[in-house]
Scaffold this active site. Structure first.
Site, PDB file in Angstrom:
ATOM      1  N   ALA A 103      -0.868  91.166-159.722  1.00  0.00           N
ATOM      2  CA  ALA A 103      -2.216  91.711-159.565  1.00  0.00           C
ATOM      3  C   ALA A 103      -2.524  91.991-158.096  1.00  0.00           C
ATOM      4  CB  ALA A 103      -3.238  90.735-160.144  1.00  0.00           C
TER       5      ALA A 103
ATOM      6  N   LYS B 184       1.205  86.613-160.754  1.00  0.00           N
ATOM      7  CA  LYS B 184       1.284  86.467-159.296  1.00  0.00           C
ATOM      8  C   LYS B 184       0.162  87.286-158.664  1.00  0.00           C
ATOM      9  CE  LYS B 184       3.170  88.492-155.825  1.00  0.00           C
ATOM     10  NZ  LYS B 184       2.197  88.129-154.745  1.00  0.00           N
TER      11      LYS B 184
ATOM     12  N   ALA C  94      -2.237  88.586-155.366  1.00  0.00           N
ATOM     13  CA  ALA C  94      -1.948  88.942-153.977  1.00  0.00           C
ATOM     14  C   ALA C  94      -2.187  87.723-153.085  1.00  0.00           C
ATOM     15  CB  ALA C  94      -2.832  90.102-153.539  1.00  0.00           C
ATOM     16  N   GLU C  95      -1.358  87.569-152.067  1.00  0.00           N
ATOM     17  CA  GLU C  95      -1.441  86.384-151.217  1.00  0.00           C
ATOM     18  C   GLU C  95      -2.809  86.166-150.568  1.00  0.00           C
ATOM     19  OE1 GLU C  95       2.590  88.139-149.934  1.00  0.00           O
ATOM     20  OE2 GLU C  95       1.067  88.690-151.433  1.00  0.00           O
TER      21      GLU C  95
ATOM     22  N   SER D  18      -0.008  99.658-155.407  1.00  0.00           N
ATOM     23  CA  SER D  18       0.276 100.976-154.861  1.00  0.00           C
ATOM     24  C   SER D  18       1.441 101.632-155.599  1.00  0.00           C
ATOM     25  CB  SER D  18       0.617 100.870-153.373  1.00  0.00           C
ATOM     26  OG  SER D  18       1.891 100.271-153.189  1.00  0.00           O
TER      27      SER D  18
ATOM     28  N   GLU E 245      -0.021 100.235-163.384  1.00  0.00           N
ATOM     29  CA  GLU E 245      -1.290 100.876-163.032  1.00  0.00           C
ATOM     30  C   GLU E 245      -1.281 101.008-161.516  1.00  0.00           C
ATOM     31  OE1 GLU E 245      -4.459 101.651-161.496  1.00  0.00           O
ATOM     32  OE2 GLU E 245      -5.394  99.796-162.201  1.00  0.00           O
TER      33      GLU E 245
ATOM     34  N   CYS F 278      -9.109 101.941-156.828  1.00  0.00           N
ATOM     35  CA  CYS F 278      -8.186 103.041-157.110  1.00  0.00           C
ATOM     36  C   CYS F 278      -8.856 104.184-157.860  1.00  0.00           C
ATOM     37  CB  CYS F 278      -6.973 102.539-157.886  1.00  0.00           C
ATOM     38  SG  CYS F 278      -7.377 101.541-159.316  1.00  0.00           S
TER      39      CYS F 278
ATOM     40  N   GLU G 152      -3.678 108.122-150.424  1.00  0.00           N
ATOM     41  CA  GLU G 152      -4.674 107.118-150.787  1.00  0.00           C
ATOM     42  C   GLU G 152      -5.060 106.314-149.543  1.00  0.00           C
ATOM     43  OE1 GLU G 152      -5.465 104.181-154.534  1.00  0.00           O
ATOM     44  OE2 GLU G 152      -3.455 104.147-153.678  1.00  0.00           O
TER      45      GLU G 152
END
Length: 519
Positions: free
Chosen positions: A175, A201, A203-204, A255, A276, A310, A406
């Site tokens: 995610a 998992k 994001a950190e 991304s 996605e 996004c 983006e």
């Protein structure tokens, strides 16, 4: 503690921030890995620090997951799978209803924690992120009872056929950091409702609410090992999870560039992939649109979550008769947006998630000055925090970086068009196809836009709203597969055809292809 939060709400925002950070440190003092229903520390030799992007202050330092932690989480998920997959739809539904209730009880705590780690204004977390997550959970609690296949029938004449939907197994999900709580829900809920088990998992930089989500699942009675969370780097924990032979499916949001890497690793073990990916949503304003509605929609659609969305409106194409007035009105609205402390109820726009990301967004705008005009914004205010002012750019060529890439920040580029054909063609002229909107009072123009805009979601006279009952996913470089809605079960179930012979005849007519006419 819930009462302490309600009392603190009347205090200065700094007091509320301190209280939220203190609670996070106490909650995760045992570690930031959630395996088999328990918190535990990571076993790698590296740590990561969660930083409040509004102040730059440290919130929590945790030990990152190693590949051994991923192995443990996958083992826990595999052990839990037979029991959870074998539960009745009603049993899974009941557990998810309890889960939704528990999340609703934690709503304020979740909102505060999400604002702390992401820099989101409380207005956004309280009114969008958390209520949306609770609603998603309640939706999938009901949807768990409706895993239906094709009706049984005698399609061959001599057999009865029917279709079963079965869970896949362990789903490894990755995610992003822009909506940590909602993305945890989007990844976990349809998978679990369908009978799968999950290793997520996050994001950190933003692990906290995903861990709280997993804890709430256990508190609601979902069995240990059904929902696991590992917090590690993408290179170590993420890639090991994607390539793990015990993981049957990978679901990734992030991304497009990283999505390609995920796909390459996942295909080595022939995993099912749900991707996605990025977006570059067009916002098409025809000359019969309501100018005030379009201007407000563009600013809100471009700036939600500080543009870190996004589906955010990034490219406004405005038909020539409305173009000048649209630019002027959008610039005025952007100039009035209030940047500030996410814990201050008067704040409209918070910081970007990190200073590094703020600098990346700023670099896009600085490079654009060589070929376009920055009408408003385009600077970072002085002081602490990863803030960047709402930015409006005009004069950028269609093929320029600012139009095609983006940016993922509070930046809107506006371009004019003359004919309907031109406007729709320009809107579709990027590799992405996640979301788009069209603004018009003409039903035929609206109908044409819904057919011709190549995106997984097309809004008419609005931009951004999503609902649990409808699918979310894109075309082209925006990936494949759907989140939310019952369509997501197509991602998280296997379809099995079952066929019964109805004749009780030993020698079937088709056996002649092997035996001929021999008795």
């Amino acid at each position: 503690m819930e009462d302490r939060f309600r009392t603190a709400e009347t205090q200065h925002p700094e007091g509320l921030r301190t209280l939220t950070a203190d609670r996070a440190r106490r909650r995760f003092s045992a570690g930031a890995q959630y395996v088999g229903g328990r918190l535990r520390p990571g076993t790698s030799d590296r740590t990561h620090t969660v930083v409040d992007p509004a102040t730059g202050e440290e919130v929590l330092t945790y030990a990152l997951a190693s590949t051994a932690d991923v192995d443990a989480a996958v083992a826990a998920a595999r052990a839990a799978f037979p029991g959870w997959a074998g539960a009745t739809p009603g049993e899974r539904s009941d557990a998810l209803h309890r889960f939704a209730t528990r999340l609703a009880e934690l709503a304020e705590d979740l909102a505060l924690t999400e604002s702390l780690q992401c820099g989101k204004p409380l207005r956004l977390t309280r009114e969008f992120d958390v209520p949306g997550t609770v609603d998603n959970t309640a939706f999938f609690a009901g949807a768990a009872r409706h895993l239906q296949g094709q009706s049984a029938g005698e399609y061959s004449g001599d057999h009865t056929s029917y279709v079963r939907r079965e869970p896949i197994g362990v789903v490894g999900s990755i995610a992003p950091w822009n909506y940590p709580l909602q993305m945890a829900a989007w990844k976990i809920l349809p998978a679990v409702a369908a009978g799968n088990t999950v290793v997520l998992k996050p994001a950190e930089p933003t692990p906290l609410t995903a861990l709280m989500f997993a804890q709430a699942a256990t508190e609601a009675g979902i069995p240990d090992g059904v929902v696991n969370v590992v917090n590690g780097t993408g290179r170590e924990a993420g890639e090991h999870l994607v390539g793990h032979p015990g993981v049957a499916m990978t679901s990734f949001t992030g991304s497009t560039a990283v999505g390609r890497r995920v796909a390459a690793i996942g295909t080595r073990t022939v995993k099912r992939l749900h991707l996605e990916l990025g977006g570059k949503a067009p916002f098409v304003v025809f000359d019969d649109a309501d100018p005030e509605a379009a201007a407000h929609g563009a600013v809100a659609g471009a700036l939600i979550n500080t543009g870190q969305d996004c589906t955010a409106a990034t490219r406004a194409y405005v038909q020539r008769p409305l173009y000048d007035a649209f630019v002027e009105r959008v610039a005025g609205l952007m100039a009035g947006v209030r940047l500030g402390d996410p814990f201050d109820p008067e704040t409209d726009l918070g910081p970007l998630v990190t200073h590094a990301h703020r600098d990346r967004v700023a670099a896009f705008v600085e490079r654009a000055r060589a070929y376009a005009t920055v009408v408003t914004g385009g600077t970072a205010p002085t002081g602490p925090g990863a803030y960047y002012r709402p930015t409006l750019v005009t004069g950028a060529p269609q093929g320029s970086e600012l139009v095609q890439a983006e940016v993922f920040g509070p930046v809107l580029v506006v371009l004019p068009f003359d004919t309907d054909d031109e406007g729709l063609a320009l809107a579709d002229d990027t590799p992405y196809g996640l979301a788009a909107s069209a603004w018009t009072r003409d039903v035929y123009r609206a109908g044409r836009a819904t057919r011709e805009l190549a995106a997984g979601c097309v809004w008419i006279n609005d931009h951004i709203p999503i609902i649990s009952e409808m699918p979310h996913g894109g075309y082209g470089a925006s990936g494949s597969g759907k989140d939310m809605s019952t369509y997501s079960f197509e991602e998280y179930t296997q379809v099995k055809h079952v066929m019964y012979d109805n004749t009780a005849v030993a020698r079937k007519p088709w056996h002649r292809t092997v035996f001929g006419d021999r008795p």
